[in-house]
Design an enzyme around this catalytic site. Structure first.
Site: not given
Ligand SMILES: Cc1ncc(COP(=O)(O)O)c(C=O)c1O
Length: 415
Positions: A132, A209
């Site tokens: 992401h 993550d």
């Molecule tokens: C794999 C992944 N990492 C990070 C994030 C970011 O998360 P946040 O909305 O809590 O900042 C997301 C959000 O869709 C995600 O799917």
């Protein structure tokens, strides 16, 4: 210690009883019952989470940590209890290793900023092509500011990480390896323990993550042996504005604080400052108190269920949808790894994903379309975007059928 062990579980998974707890599922969208299939973006909230926040505000609200009065003390207790719940949920023995953040993005930004001093020009940071943007852009800051070199583990056609290539990327210059546990597009669940062992053998810091995985599988951060692991509240049936970062004690000591202000300090003088102990060193100012309490309530709510039953249910809805969709000509599933969670990204040849999402909305079916904050993944797959249905605890086989029917209608309409 995994998150599935210590709570009294409800007997038998009753989908109707689950759904009753989500007031929003009663609403109509465009005169149809809502079929909410956008859970990978954000999940809906059960009454117990809504009530926990509202009760805290109605009965016992004050600022945390610095109060000498009853309300401040009660609020502090509730806030710190949530930290304990998160720790337990992630299989972490000490709550002090849990830092509250405003979400997974902020957690990853804190890590990248906090480790900036460790990076020299030419040092390498290994990510993967399925990250992401939240696990890419903060590392670009280190590329821009410290001369770090970013490398990406490639993704195979099926949607797995190519671990042979990963092994060949590791070397003395590798300082950090940061990968997603479960992809928000492909659904792939990555073998993070193995990836972490290889990273550690090279002397690198290993970051996971866990934004999506925490919702779809029991997590044991100790077993994974991640140095850092982040999660977010709003996808776990909790409120927005709250996430958590696990950091090993040795890493907490190495990390610079990200935000300065009250609470994160020990002493402030005109010419110097000393910092509070972790986790407070990383939580400047008034934290997201109500959101943290809401996350604690979400974890309590979720932990009543047997996780293997939730996941079996979600997977059966996912599998049902995929089986039906495969019969549609021009349907292309994006991500078919053997080990994957209930995320269904797809394209229909010749039809734009946005058009599909808009037509499904007319039938009350909520899905997402676009790049899903994974532009490097889209580029590596040679596609511009996908449609994505993502399933959660309250979704039903009937809703999967509505996705399929709506899609067939969309295809007839758009072809
Ligand atoms: C794999 C992944 N990492 C990070 C994030 C970011 O998360 P946040 O909305 O809590 O900042 C997301 C959000 O869709 C995600 O799917």
């Amino acid at each position: 210690m995994t998150n599935n062990n210590n709570t009294q579980k409800l007997k038998g998974f009753d989908i109707h009883a689950v759904r009753k707890q989500f007031p929003i599922l009663n609403r109509k969208v465009n005169n149809y019952d809502l079929a909410y299939l956008d859970n990978a973006a954000s999940a809906q909230k059960p009454l117990s989470v809504i009530n926990a926040i509202s009760e805290q505000m109605s009965h016992s609200y004050g600022n945390v940590h610095r109060g000498l009065h009853t309300l401040a003390n009660e609020t502090t207790e509730a806030y710190e209890n949530s930290r304990i719940k998160v720790a337990k949920f992630l299989g972490v023995p000490k709550a002090a290793n849990i830092i509250f953040t405003k979400g997974a993005s902020e957690a990853l930004n804190l890590v990248a900023y906090g480790l900036m001093n460790e990076i020299q020009p030419g040092d390498e940071i290994i990510l993967s092509q399925m990250e992401h943007h939240s696990n890419i852009v903060p590392w670009h800051f280190l590329r821009e500011r410290c001369g770090a070199v970013l490398k990406y583990i490639p993704v195979t056609e099926q949607g797995n990480l190519d671990l042979e290539v990963y092994k060949s990327m590791l070397g003395p210059k590798t300082k950090i390896v940061s990968v997603v546990h479960m992809s928000n597009v492909l659904g792939t669940i990555n073998p993070v323990k193995e990836i972490g062992q290889l990273a550690h053998n090279s002397g690198a810091i290993f970051i996971v993550d866990g934004t999506q995985s925490t919702v779809h599988m029991p997590i044991d951060v100790m077993e994974i042996d991640a140095d850092l692991f982040c999660m977010t509240g709003h996808k776990l049936y909790g409120p927005t504005g709250i996430g958590a970062l696990y950091a090993k004690t040795s890493i907490q000591e190495r990390m610079q604080p990200f935000n300065g202000g009250g609470e994160m300090i020990e002493d402030v003088f005109e010419d110097r400052v000393t910092y509070n102990d972790p986790p407070f060193k990383f939580e400047a100012g008034t934290p997201p108190i109500l959101q943290a309490i809401g996350l604690g309530a979400a974890i309590d709510w979720y932990s009543q269920y047997d996780f293997s039953e939730i996941h079996a249910h979600e997977n059966s809805v996912y599998n049902h949808a995929v089986e039906q969709l495969k019969s549609i000509e021009d349907f292309k599933l994006i991500g078919s790894a053997e080990n994957k969670g209930p995320v269904l990204a797809f394209n229909i040849n010749g039809i734009h994903a946005h058009d599909i999402a808009q037509i499904l909305d007319k039938y009350g079916v909520a899905i997402r379309a676009g790049q899903h904050c994974t532009q490097p993944l889209m580029n590596s797959l040679g596609i511009h975007s996908t449609a994505r249905a993502s399933f959660g605890i309250y979704n039903t086989i009937e809703e999967a059928d509505r996705l399929v029917d709506g899609l067939k209608r969309a295809i007839t309409f758009l072809s």
